[in-house]
Design a protein around this motif. Sequence first.
Motif, PDB file in Angstrom:
ATOM      1  N   UNK A 200      16.262  48.481  96.913  1.00  0.00           N
ATOM      2  CA  UNK A 200      16.808  47.448  96.038  1.00  0.00           C
ATOM      3  C   UNK A 200      15.737  46.431  95.626  1.00  0.00           C
ATOM      4  N   UNK A 201      14.571  46.474  96.276  1.00  0.00           N
ATOM      5  CA  UNK A 201      13.488  45.551  95.952  1.00  0.00           C
ATOM      6  C   UNK A 201      12.651  46.080  94.788  1.00  0.00           C
ATOM      7  N   UNK A 202      12.022  45.165  94.079  1.00  0.00           N
ATOM      8  CA  UNK A 202      11.162  45.550  92.951  1.00  0.00           C
ATOM      9  C   UNK A 202      10.016  46.418  93.458  1.00  0.00           C
ATOM     10  N   UNK A 203       9.761  47.525  92.767  1.00  0.00           N
ATOM     11  CA  UNK A 203       8.817  48.530  93.252  1.00  0.00           C
ATOM     12  C   UNK A 203       7.392  48.256  92.778  1.00  0.00           C
ATOM     13  N   UNK A 204       6.459  47.957  93.694  1.00  0.00           N
ATOM     14  CA  UNK A 204       5.060  47.720  93.293  1.00  0.00           C
ATOM     15  C   UNK A 204       4.396  48.942  92.674  1.00  0.00           C
ATOM     16  N   UNK A 205       4.991  50.120  92.854  1.00  0.00           N
ATOM     17  CA  UNK A 205       4.401  51.334  92.294  1.00  0.00           C
ATOM     18  C   UNK A 205       4.222  51.228  90.778  1.00  0.00           C
ATOM     19  N   UNK A 206       5.099  50.454  90.132  1.00  0.00           N
ATOM     20  CA  UNK A 206       5.056  50.372  88.678  1.00  0.00           C
ATOM     21  C   UNK A 206       4.206  49.212  88.173  1.00  0.00           C
ATOM     22  N   UNK A 207       3.455  48.613  89.066  1.00  0.00           N
ATOM     23  CA  UNK A 207       2.438  47.624  88.682  1.00  0.00           C
ATOM     24  C   UNK A 207       1.094  48.339  88.824  1.00  0.00           C
ATOM     25  N   UNK A 208       0.390  48.624  87.697  1.00  0.00           N
ATOM     26  CA  UNK A 208      -0.804  49.479  87.754  1.00  0.00           C
ATOM     27  C   UNK A 208      -1.822  49.060  88.805  1.00  0.00           C
ATOM     28  N   UNK A 212      -2.097  51.977  93.759  1.00  0.00           N
ATOM     29  CA  UNK A 212      -2.915  52.676  94.750  1.00  0.00           C
ATOM     30  C   UNK A 212      -3.035  51.906  96.069  1.00  0.00           C
ATOM     31  N   UNK A 213      -2.529  50.683  96.072  1.00  0.00           N
ATOM     32  CA  UNK A 213      -2.530  49.923  97.312  1.00  0.00           C
ATOM     33  C   UNK A 213      -1.266  50.275  98.120  1.00  0.00           C
ATOM     34  N   UNK A 214      -1.132  49.668  99.287  1.00  0.00           N
ATOM     35  CA  UNK A 214       0.028  49.942 100.153  1.00  0.00           C
ATOM     36  C   UNK A 214       0.642  48.629 100.622  1.00  0.00           C
ATOM     37  N   UNK A 215       1.722  48.765 101.359  1.00  0.00           N
ATOM     38  CA  UNK A 215       2.389  47.593 101.905  1.00  0.00           C
ATOM     39  C   UNK A 215       1.570  46.841 102.927  1.00  0.00           C
ATOM     40  N   UNK A 216       0.444  47.387 103.333  1.00  0.00           N
ATOM     41  CA  UNK A 216      -0.449  46.681 104.250  1.00  0.00           C
ATOM     42  C   UNK A 216      -1.452  45.797 103.514  1.00  0.00           C
ATOM     43  N   UNK A 217      -1.473  45.881 102.205  1.00  0.00           N
ATOM     44  CA  UNK A 217      -2.380  45.063 101.398  1.00  0.00           C
ATOM     45  C   UNK A 217      -1.670  43.791 100.950  1.00  0.00           C
ATOM     46  N   UNK A 220       0.283  43.503  97.504  1.00  0.00           N
ATOM     47  CA  UNK A 220       1.564  44.207  97.506  1.00  0.00           C
ATOM     48  C   UNK A 220       2.621  43.372  98.225  1.00  0.00           C
ATOM     49  N   UNK A 221       2.245  42.813  99.380  1.00  0.00           N
ATOM     50  CA  UNK A 221       3.181  41.976 100.115  1.00  0.00           C
ATOM     51  C   UNK A 221       3.621  40.764  99.317  1.00  0.00           C
ATOM     52  N   UNK A 222       2.693  40.150  98.603  1.00  0.00           N
ATOM     53  CA  UNK A 222       3.032  38.985  97.780  1.00  0.00           C
ATOM     54  C   UNK A 222       3.997  39.367  96.660  1.00  0.00           C
ATOM     55  N   UNK A 223       3.777  40.549  96.084  1.00  0.00           N
ATOM     56  CA  UNK A 223       4.666  41.022  95.026  1.00  0.00           C
ATOM     57  C   UNK A 223       6.087  41.228  95.565  1.00  0.00           C
ATOM     58  N   UNK A 224       6.206  41.851  96.741  1.00  0.00           N
ATOM     59  CA  UNK A 224       7.517  42.122  97.324  1.00  0.00           C
ATOM     60  C   UNK A 224       8.218  40.822  97.698  1.00  0.00           C
ATOM     61  N   UNK A 225       7.465  39.885  98.247  1.00  0.00           N
ATOM     62  CA  UNK A 225       8.071  38.620  98.660  1.00  0.00           C
ATOM     63  C   UNK A 225       8.556  37.790  97.471  1.00  0.00           C
ATOM     64  N   UNK A 226       8.007  38.035  96.299  1.00  0.00           N
ATOM     65  CA  UNK A 226       8.467  37.298  95.111  1.00  0.00           C
ATOM     66  C   UNK A 226       9.818  37.786  94.615  1.00  0.00           C
TER      67      UNK A 226
END
Length: 307
Positions: A200-208, A212-217, A220-226
């Motif tokens: 249900x969270x916004x998918x970082x995969x669609x941010x170019x 290629x990064x992961x949830x450990x970067x 990516x974490x900042x994007x998910x938290x927004x």
Amino acid sequence: MSEPAALPPHPDKRQLLLVTGMAGAGKSTALAVLEDIGWETIDNFPVRMLKRLVTMPDEARGPLAIGFDSRTRGFVPGDIIALMKDLAGRPDIALTFLFLDCAGGELERRFNETRRRHPMAAGRPVLEGIAAERELLEPLRRWAEVMIDTTALTSNDLQGRIRELFAPESREAALTLTLSSFGFARGMPPLADLVFDMRFLDNPHWVPELRKQTGQDAPVGEHIERDPAFADAFARIRDLLLLLLPRYAAQGKPYVHVAFGCTGGRHRSVFTAERMAEALRAAGFSPTVRHRNLGSRAADAIERERR
């Protein structure tokens, strides 16, 4: 004689627990639980060799539980009490004596139900054997400092009481907790106890720049938290786990696997699992974190999904 809230810690002494009681009262169950929570256990060890066993050099010096009853070789209550008094006076041993009792009628029912023979009822009714054993064990019952009456206890009740008394100071420390991430595109984890779907969270995969990064970067974490839904959902899942995990531990469940899933198993699930591990460590748990699909290449199904 009483039931303490928990066995007091003795960091400078070896913990020695002697377990005895009426046949059928639950000694085998108690020893099995003790082994599960980290005690070394020995059942029906010859009493005459006990002092030699507990005083021999041992680098590990972990907690030791020894079970014995009327079937054990050398079982003479007076001699056992004398030996216990001797061991209790040693400065390197913290001795506790546990006696498991049960009403005669309930013991008779258990032996009839299981069709086991009472060890002291050879050629006579079960109740007579129970009475003879009770008379034999009465000095040990009086001498023991911890007594559990299992008459009205189920097997699970007894297991829980043993854990309350003799588990590590933090009950959660005895729980093996695993947090994992996975991708739904590659199948559900087969052995997870709890599964949370983070799609249900916004998918970082669609941010170019994030693909290629992961949830450990961090980006990516900042994007998910927004994502406006993240904070509230994360807090609710955390609070649910904090409610459930101690109850799993109290019921004697040794392993709990909590899985977080997203589409490919590389962004949202990874970040959530890592963040949840931090939150649970702060609450006193020691989770292991595993990422099933972190190194996986994006699947065609993921490439087509626009989330």
